[in-house]
Design a protein around this motif. Structure first.
Motif, PDB file in Angstrom:
ATOM      1  N   MET B   1      -4.310   1.273  11.297  1.00  0.00           N
ATOM      2  CA  MET B   1      -4.678   0.971   9.908  1.00  0.00           C
ATOM      3  C   MET B   1      -4.482  -0.519   9.620  1.00  0.00           C
ATOM      4  N   THR B   2      -5.425  -1.085   8.882  1.00  0.00           N
ATOM      5  CA  THR B   2      -5.349  -2.506   8.532  1.00  0.00           C
ATOM      6  C   THR B   2      -5.303  -2.636   7.007  1.00  0.00           C
ATOM      7  N   PRO B   3      -4.891  -3.793   6.505  1.00  0.00           N
ATOM      8  CA  PRO B   3      -4.895  -4.002   5.051  1.00  0.00           C
ATOM      9  C   PRO B   3      -6.265  -3.748   4.435  1.00  0.00           C
ATOM     10  N   ASP B   4      -7.312  -4.123   5.150  1.00  0.00           N
ATOM     11  CA  ASP B   4      -8.646  -3.944   4.576  1.00  0.00           C
ATOM     12  C   ASP B   4      -9.018  -2.476   4.405  1.00  0.00           C
ATOM     13  N   THR B   5      -8.648  -1.662   5.383  1.00  0.00           N
ATOM     14  CA  THR B   5      -8.982  -0.235   5.237  1.00  0.00           C
ATOM     15  C   THR B   5      -8.249   0.377   4.039  1.00  0.00           C
ATOM     16  N   VAL B   6      -6.995  -0.007   3.854  1.00  0.00           N
ATOM     17  CA  VAL B   6      -6.244   0.533   2.720  1.00  0.00           C
ATOM     18  C   VAL B   6      -6.903   0.109   1.415  1.00  0.00           C
ATOM     19  N   LYS B   7      -7.279  -1.162   1.352  1.00  0.00           N
ATOM     20  CA  LYS B   7      -7.927  -1.661   0.134  1.00  0.00           C
ATOM     21  C   LYS B   7      -9.229  -0.911  -0.125  1.00  0.00           C
ATOM     22  N   LYS B   8      -9.972  -0.678   0.950  1.00  0.00           N
ATOM     23  CA  LYS B   8     -11.245   0.026   0.820  1.00  0.00           C
ATOM     24  C   LYS B   8     -11.029   1.453   0.311  1.00  0.00           C
ATOM     25  N   ILE B   9     -10.021   2.120   0.881  1.00  0.00           N
ATOM     26  CA  ILE B   9      -9.739   3.495   0.448  1.00  0.00           C
ATOM     27  C   ILE B   9      -9.425   3.528  -1.043  1.00  0.00           C
ATOM     28  N   ILE B  10      -8.595   2.586  -1.486  1.00  0.00           N
ATOM     29  CA  ILE B  10      -8.225   2.575  -2.907  1.00  0.00           C
ATOM     30  C   ILE B  10      -9.448   2.255  -3.774  1.00  0.00           C
ATOM     31  N   GLU B  11     -10.218   1.261  -3.351  1.00  0.00           N
ATOM     32  CA  GLU B  11     -11.376   0.865  -4.168  1.00  0.00           C
ATOM     33  C   GLU B  11     -12.413   1.979  -4.285  1.00  0.00           C
ATOM     34  N   GLU B  12     -12.583   2.711  -3.202  1.00  0.00           N
ATOM     35  CA  GLU B  12     -13.562   3.798  -3.238  1.00  0.00           C
ATOM     36  C   GLU B  12     -13.159   4.894  -4.211  1.00  0.00           C
ATOM     37  N   LEU B  30      -0.661  -5.547  -3.606  1.00  0.00           N
ATOM     38  CA  LEU B  30      -1.765  -5.384  -4.540  1.00  0.00           C
ATOM     39  C   LEU B  30      -1.207  -5.224  -5.948  1.00  0.00           C
ATOM     40  N   THR B  31      -1.792  -5.937  -6.894  1.00  0.00           N
ATOM     41  CA  THR B  31      -1.445  -5.710  -8.290  1.00  0.00           C
ATOM     42  C   THR B  31      -2.358  -4.610  -8.815  1.00  0.00           C
ATOM     43  N   ILE B  32      -1.709  -3.611  -9.419  1.00  0.00           N
ATOM     44  CA  ILE B  32      -2.407  -2.369  -9.751  1.00  0.00           C
ATOM     45  C   ILE B  32      -2.320  -2.160 -11.255  1.00  0.00           C
ATOM     46  N   SER B  78       4.000   4.214   5.374  1.00  0.00           N
ATOM     47  CA  SER B  78       3.364   5.371   5.983  1.00  0.00           C
ATOM     48  C   SER B  78       3.956   5.569   7.369  1.00  0.00           C
ATOM     49  N   ILE B  79       4.687   6.629   7.534  1.00  0.00           N
ATOM     50  CA  ILE B  79       5.329   6.866   8.833  1.00  0.00           C
ATOM     51  C   ILE B  79       4.283   7.167   9.916  1.00  0.00           C
ATOM     52  N   PRO B  80       3.295   8.044   9.669  1.00  0.00           N
ATOM     53  CA  PRO B  80       2.312   8.334  10.731  1.00  0.00           C
ATOM     54  C   PRO B  80       1.513   7.103  11.163  1.00  0.00           C
ATOM     55  N   PHE B  81       1.187   6.223  10.208  1.00  0.00           N
ATOM     56  CA  PHE B  81       0.359   5.062  10.561  1.00  0.00           C
ATOM     57  C   PHE B  81       1.180   3.791  10.759  1.00  0.00           C
ATOM     58  N   ASP B  82       2.478   3.882  10.579  1.00  0.00           N
ATOM     59  CA  ASP B  82       3.367   2.718  10.691  1.00  0.00           C
ATOM     60  C   ASP B  82       2.790   1.544   9.905  1.00  0.00           C
ATOM     61  N   PHE B  83       2.593   1.767   8.613  1.00  0.00           N
ATOM     62  CA  PHE B  83       1.955   0.731   7.796  1.00  0.00           C
ATOM     63  C   PHE B  83       2.689   0.596   6.460  1.00  0.00           C
ATOM     64  N   GLN B  84       2.881  -0.666   6.040  1.00  0.00           N
ATOM     65  CA  GLN B  84       3.587  -0.915   4.787  1.00  0.00           C
ATOM     66  C   GLN B  84       2.641  -1.447   3.726  1.00  0.00           C
ATOM     67  N   LEU B  85       2.909  -1.049   2.497  1.00  0.00           N
ATOM     68  CA  LEU B  85       2.064  -1.489   1.384  1.00  0.00           C
ATOM     69  C   LEU B  85       2.949  -1.746   0.171  1.00  0.00           C
ATOM     70  N   MET B  86       2.644  -2.847  -0.516  1.00  0.00           N
ATOM     71  CA  MET B  86       3.402  -3.138  -1.741  1.00  0.00           C
ATOM     72  C   MET B  86       2.470  -3.053  -2.937  1.00  0.00           C
ATOM     73  N   LEU B  87       2.871  -2.286  -3.921  1.00  0.00           N
ATOM     74  CA  LEU B  87       2.092  -2.190  -5.154  1.00  0.00           C
ATOM     75  C   LEU B  87       2.893  -2.830  -6.278  1.00  0.00           C
ATOM     76  N   LYS B  88       2.199  -3.605  -7.113  1.00  0.00           N
ATOM     77  CA  LYS B  88       2.882  -4.203  -8.262  1.00  0.00           C
ATOM     78  C   LYS B  88       2.166  -3.768  -9.527  1.00  0.00           C
ATOM     79  N   VAL B  89       2.941  -3.429 -10.521  1.00  0.00           N
ATOM     80  CA  VAL B  89       2.365  -3.078 -11.814  1.00  0.00           C
ATOM     81  C   VAL B  89       2.993  -3.985 -12.858  1.00  0.00           C
ATOM     82  N   GLU B  90       2.155  -4.592 -13.656  1.00  0.00           N
ATOM     83  CA  GLU B  90       2.675  -5.474 -14.710  1.00  0.00           C
ATOM     84  C   GLU B  90       2.791  -4.701 -16.010  1.00  0.00           C
ATOM     85  N   LEU B  91       3.941  -4.897 -16.663  1.00  0.00           N
ATOM     86  CA  LEU B  91       4.194  -4.203 -17.926  1.00  0.00           C
ATOM     87  C   LEU B  91       4.422  -5.221 -19.028  1.00  0.00           C
TER      88      LEU B  91
END
Lengths: 180, 165
Positions: B1-12, B30-32, B78-91
């Protein structure tokens, strides 16, 4: 070493029937200072040093110091570590549950004055002496076992000078009242 | 898994959810938009393509009075894909409220309590939103930029003062 404190302060051995004549103060003080049982609890990294002081390498037992896991049967409280405000209430309650005579050793910079948290540690009590009276302050961060043993020896020295019949603290309070 | 695939999954699946991206951050940050955070997290958690099954950390940031913002940061792994992702939400700093994700990851329970305790961020739907570190009757939230500690706690002076020593 505790024997010497007993025999050099006026103890007299008659050699008849194993009778030893001494002063009551000396006897009580000797008994108290030779079996200082601390409450068995620790607060932070100082507690690790406290534990290693009790280990066989430093052998705190030789002074009659054995951690006792009940405040009601303990003589001395070692405040070993950072006292947070949340813990301060508990420390105070533990102290209140101890029976007289009771003593407090403040171990390490945190318990003495807040230590590294003195300025920005909003959660740390700036010295345990703000909630309970302290007899001996042991400096260090954390103090080595030798330093803690030094604290115990200081406390023993203090107890050696005490008097049941003429309690110094009480006399001081009475004098202050009389003067006022 | 790459950062781009994750972004694509979310955008779709969540168009317009991604508000921004920090190009220099590792892992991908990603700021969400906060409005559908629970749905998005639920999706990331259970979707076969990413399986973010671990919430490594959840924390809050006070961005200061000038910015008027607070952030909640989710560190997912993600343990199966060994991938880290950071989400940020502004309040909004004046009214920091967001839905809880403790229904998805139980680990969020205590992390959200910490963010509430130290920053005063409200997590709606949290099962037990109490202070976790400070005493229950403590005043204020210590990690806010404008925090001033109270004068006394249970009759004990809080600040160290030279004249007292």
């Amino acid at each position: 070493m505790s024997d010497t404190s007993f025999s050099t302060t006026g103890g007299l051995k008659t050699g008849e029937g194993g009778i030893i004549i001494s002063q009551l103060d000396d006897l009580l003080n000797w008994a108290r200072l030779s079996s200082l049982w601390p409450v068995g609890f620790g607060l932070a990294c100082c507690a690790i040093e406290f534990m290693s002081t009790a280990s066989s390498a430093y052998d705190l037992d030789r002074f009659g110091v054995i951690p006792r896991n009940s405040p009601r049967q303990a003589d001395v409280m070692i405040v070993s570590g950072t006292v947070t405000f949340k813990m301060a209430d508990r420390v105070k309650r533990l102290y209140e549950q101890m029976a007289e005579p009771k003593y407090v050793i403040s171990m390490g910079s945190c318990a003495n004055c807040g230590g590294p948290y003195w300025e920005h540690g909003y959660h740390v009590l700036k010295g345990v002496d703000r909630v309970i009276p302290v007899d001996v302050y042991v400096p260090g961060c954390p103090p080595r076992p030798e330093a803690l043993i030094g604290g115990f020896l200081k406390l023993q020295e203090k107890i050696r000078g005490e008097s049941v019949l003429r309690p110094k603290g009480l006399e001081k309070i009475l004098k202050e009242r009389n003067d006022a | 898994m790459t950062p781009d695939t994750v972004k694509k999954i979310i955008e779709e699946n969540f168009p317009e959810a991604i508000l921004g991206e920090d190009p220099e951050s590792t892992p991908l940050a990603l700021t969400i938009s906060g409005s559908r955070i629970v749905e998005l997290c639920e999706f990331l958690h259970s979707n076969e393509q990413c399986y973010f099954d671990q919430l490594a950390c959840l924390t809050g940031i006070d961005c200061g009075e000038e910015s008027g913002k607070m952030e909640v940061v989710y560190n997912l792994y993600s343990i199966p894909f060994d991938f880290q992702l950071m989400l940020k939400v502004e309040l909004e700093r004046n009214n920091p409220v967001i839905q809880t994700v403790s229904t998805i990851w139980r680990a969020a329970d205590w992390h959200e309590r910490e963010a509430y305790d130290l920053l005063g961020i409200q997590f709606e739907g949290h099962p037990d939103l109490r202070r976790i570190l400070m005493p229950d009757d403590w005043e204020g939230h210590p990690l806010r930029k404008d925090y001033v500690e109270q004068e006394k706690y249970h009759g004990i002076q809080v600040k160290w003062k030279a004249e007292n020593e």
